[in-house]
Structure formats: structure tokens, C-alpha cells
Motif scaffolding. Structure first.
Motif, PDB file in Angstrom:
ATOM      1  N   ALA A 118      -7.498   7.885   8.164  1.00  0.00           N
ATOM      2  CA  ALA A 118      -6.925   6.554   8.383  1.00  0.00           C
ATOM      3  C   ALA A 118      -6.247   6.007   7.149  1.00  0.00           C
ATOM      4  N   ALA A 119      -5.199   5.235   7.404  1.00  0.00           N
ATOM      5  CA  ALA A 119      -4.533   4.431   6.392  1.00  0.00           C
ATOM      6  C   ALA A 119      -4.240   3.081   7.021  1.00  0.00           C
ATOM      7  N   ALA A 120      -4.635   2.010   6.340  1.00  0.00           N
ATOM      8  CA  ALA A 120      -4.399   0.666   6.841  1.00  0.00           C
ATOM      9  C   ALA A 120      -3.770  -0.172   5.748  1.00  0.00           C
ATOM     10  N   SER A 121      -2.860  -1.033   6.147  1.00  0.00           N
ATOM     11  CA  SER A 121      -2.180  -1.869   5.157  1.00  0.00           C
ATOM     12  C   SER A 121      -1.644  -3.123   5.814  1.00  0.00           C
ATOM     13  N   ASN A 122      -1.051  -3.975   4.979  1.00  0.00           N
ATOM     14  CA  ASN A 122      -0.387  -5.168   5.497  1.00  0.00           C
ATOM     15  C   ASN A 122       0.943  -4.838   6.166  1.00  0.00           C
ATOM     16  N   GLY A 123       1.299  -3.578   6.207  1.00  0.00           N
ATOM     17  CA  GLY A 123       2.548  -3.137   6.831  1.00  0.00           C
ATOM     18  C   GLY A 123       3.690  -3.019   5.843  1.00  0.00           C
ATOM     19  N   LEU A 124       3.755  -3.925   4.906  1.00  0.00           N
ATOM     20  CA  LEU A 124       4.841  -3.930   3.930  1.00  0.00           C
ATOM     21  C   LEU A 124       4.737  -2.768   2.947  1.00  0.00           C
ATOM     22  N   LEU A 125       3.529  -2.263   2.739  1.00  0.00           N
ATOM     23  CA  LEU A 125       3.279  -1.209   1.753  1.00  0.00           C
ATOM     24  C   LEU A 125       2.959   0.131   2.401  1.00  0.00           C
ATOM     25  N   HIS A 126       3.061   0.213   3.711  1.00  0.00           N
ATOM     26  CA  HIS A 126       2.502   1.376   4.402  1.00  0.00           C
ATOM     27  C   HIS A 126       3.235   2.680   4.087  1.00  0.00           C
TER      28      HIS A 126
ATOM     29  N   ARG B 262       0.888 -10.811   2.234  1.00  0.00           N
ATOM     30  CA  ARG B 262       2.341 -10.624   2.176  1.00  0.00           C
ATOM     31  C   ARG B 262       2.751  -9.918   0.887  1.00  0.00           C
ATOM     32  N   VAL B 263       1.822  -9.305   0.196  1.00  0.00           N
ATOM     33  CA  VAL B 263       2.136  -8.561  -1.026  1.00  0.00           C
ATOM     34  C   VAL B 263       3.061  -7.394  -0.679  1.00  0.00           C
ATOM     35  N   ASN B 264       4.167  -7.272  -1.394  1.00  0.00           N
ATOM     36  CA  ASN B 264       5.150  -6.240  -1.040  1.00  0.00           C
ATOM     37  C   ASN B 264       5.481  -5.287  -2.184  1.00  0.00           C
ATOM     38  N   LYS B 265       4.711  -5.353  -3.274  1.00  0.00           N
ATOM     39  CA  LYS B 265       4.919  -4.437  -4.391  1.00  0.00           C
ATOM     40  C   LYS B 265       3.602  -3.753  -4.732  1.00  0.00           C
ATOM     41  N   LEU B 266       3.660  -2.442  -4.922  1.00  0.00           N
ATOM     42  CA  LEU B 266       2.444  -1.719  -5.275  1.00  0.00           C
ATOM     43  C   LEU B 266       1.820  -2.247  -6.557  1.00  0.00           C
ATOM     44  N   THR B 267       2.642  -2.648  -7.487  1.00  0.00           N
ATOM     45  CA  THR B 267       2.116  -3.133  -8.772  1.00  0.00           C
ATOM     46  C   THR B 267       1.339  -4.441  -8.629  1.00  0.00           C
ATOM     47  N   ASP B 268       1.475  -5.102  -7.489  1.00  0.00           N
ATOM     48  CA  ASP B 268       0.722  -6.326  -7.211  1.00  0.00           C
ATOM     49  C   ASP B 268      -0.406  -6.099  -6.208  1.00  0.00           C
ATOM     50  N   ALA B 269      -0.577  -4.864  -5.762  1.00  0.00           N
ATOM     51  CA  ALA B 269      -1.435  -4.584  -4.616  1.00  0.00           C
ATOM     52  C   ALA B 269      -2.848  -4.173  -5.012  1.00  0.00           C
TER      53      ALA B 269
END
Length: 266
Positions: free
Chosen positions: A247-255, A153-160
């Protein structure tokens, strides 16, 4: 809607057989390795595993088509099994345990064939991941001994945490500047490579990953596992699914941010 659970069970049987064959030849001193026309390696284990999977599919699903990395496409119809017998052959031939057999079932639908079942089996790591459309994604030793996968559920790039394969492909495509800007923005980067970062996205241990050049058999199984775990899987062009050659894959919040950086100077 079909439940695909019989197909998922079959995919596990196929993966079991492939695991036995590939593990038997892993680190073998007499392993035969050739170079394909695209200058990538192929081992005798790649060919043997794909032949084994094809043989079992021809008996169990004779009406289904098969697409494999080593032997191409066979058959036609609305259902197609997609096989990468060893994803990570360069690791395999050097004794690095990060390699896996990728097995997916794709069905014809809107926008072409879409993955509905996927199994990624990495026996040297002692790991397996799988998913079926509408049933979620899981990891474990077997269908009955499994844990459900959920993206982070990470939603900030600085935390990713961001994973990739190598730098050369990004440079060849003229995307290196945007790629490097992204690596400077995120909390952590690691070059795990091949199938593994997509599975880490699915299980929530990293938040996003991307690769600039891939084939369908590299992505079909990983795409359904990521999406059934609640994530997003697209090409760099934002097209959903494994059809873009990258390809690009993510949790969706950062896509959106992920794609923005990788396309910003392209």
C-alpha cells in the motif's frame, strides 16, 4: 447509489462489541498467545473478537459473506465484510496501545470487490475513524459527535511528513535504496506502523505513508477512509484500492513522487 449508512451504523455496533472484548484482555497477565504458520502472533483476544463480530454479522446480515484474518472466508455473494480483529497484534501482546479493530464492507464492482464502508477503532488510544462511500470520512466518539476528515494540501516533498512501518520489508523486496532516498528528501519521517499512519493521512497530520507487504484485511477499511478524506490509496503498482498486497497512501498531491521513489530501483 446505495447510501450505506445502515451498514456504517452496523459497523459501529460491531466495533463497540469488539472494543469491549479486546480492551478487557489488554495487558492481561494470563493472555494466551500462539504463533501462526506465517510466524506472526495471534492472541485469544484476536480470535474472540473475530468470533464476536462474525456472530453479530450472521444475525444482522445473514446473506453477506465474511472474510476475517483468523477464520478465513465464509459465504458468497456481492457483499463481503472484511475483518481484522486486532491490527497490531504484536503491539497488543506487549502492552503498546497502538492497535485497532478494522471492519470494512466490500461490494462487487468493476475491478472486483471495492470497499464501501470502513471503521477503524483504536480503543486504547481513545480514537475511532470511519467512512462510507459518497459520505466522506470522520473521526470522533460516535456518529453524532464527529469531525470531518480532510487530507493535507502539502505539495512539496521537502515539506512533507512520511510514515512507514519498518525497514526489513523494503530491504527484502529490493526497494530499500529508493525508500532511503525518499526519507532523505522529505521534511520528516516517523515509523508509526500498522493502521495509524493511514488515519493520520486521512486527518491531514501527515502527508503520505507506505508498507511493502499487507493483506486485504489490513487495507480495506483504511483505503475507504483515506479516499473519502480526499486522499489517494493504491498499491505500489499504482493500482487503486487495497488489492496489490502492499500500500501507498497520500494526500494525492504527492502520490506520483511517492511511488516513483519506492519503485525507482525495483
Amino acid at each position: 447509489m446505495p447510501d450505506y449508512l445502515d451498514d456504517l451504523r452496523l459497523a459501529h455496533v460491531l466495533a463497540d462489541a469488539a472494543d469491549a472484548a479486546t480492551t478487557d484482555r489488554f495487558k492481561a497477565l494470563d493472555l494466551k498467545v500462539e504463533t501462526k504458520p506465517d510466524m506472526t502472533p495471534v492472541s485469544e483476544a484476536d480470535k474472540a473478537a473475530e468470533e464476536l463480530i462474525r456472530g453479530q454479522l450472521q444475525r444482522a446480515r445473514p446473506r453477506d459473506a465474511i472474510l476475517g484474518e483468523e477464520y478465513g472466508v465464509e459465504g458468497t455473494g456481492p457483499r463481503r465484510w472484511v475483518i481484522d480483529p486486532i491490527d497490531g497484534t504484536k503491539n497488543y501482546v506487549r502492552g503498546v496501545p497502538v492497535w485497532a479493530t478494522l471492519i470494512s464492507l466490500m461490494e462487487a464492482g468493476e475491478g472486483g470487490f471495492q470497499p464501501v464502508v470502513g471503521v477503524v477503532s483504536a480503543p486504547a488510544l481513545g480514537r475511532r475513524w470511519w467512512a462510507a462511500k459518497g459520505h466522506g470520512a470522520f473521526t470522533g466518539r460516535s456518529l453524532t459527535k464527529a469531525s470531518r476528515l480532510n487530507v493535507s494540501r502539502v505539495n512539496k516533498l521537502t515539506d512533507a511528513s512520511f510514515a512507514y512501518s519498518s525497514l526489513s520489508g523494503w530491504e527484502a523486496q529490493g526497494r530499500l535504496d529508493g525508500f532511503l532516498d525518499l526519507t532523505r528528501e522529505v521534511w520528516r519521517t516517523r515509523a508509526y506502523g500498522d493502521f495509524w499512519p493511514y488515519m493520520m493521512v486521512a486527518e491531514g497530520s501527515i502527508d503520505m505513508c507506505a508498507e511493502p507487504e499487507l493483506s486485504l484485511w489490513d487495507m480495506a477499511a483504511t483505503a475507504i477512509i483515506v479516499t473519502e478524506a480526499g486522499g489517494t490509496f493504491t498499491g505500489l503498482d499504482a493500482r487503486p484500492g487495497p488489492h496489490s498486497g502492499d500500500a501507498a497512501a497520500s494526500n494525492g498531491l504527492l502520490h506520483d513522487e511517492l511511488l516513483g521513489y519506492l519503485n525507482q530501483r525495483y
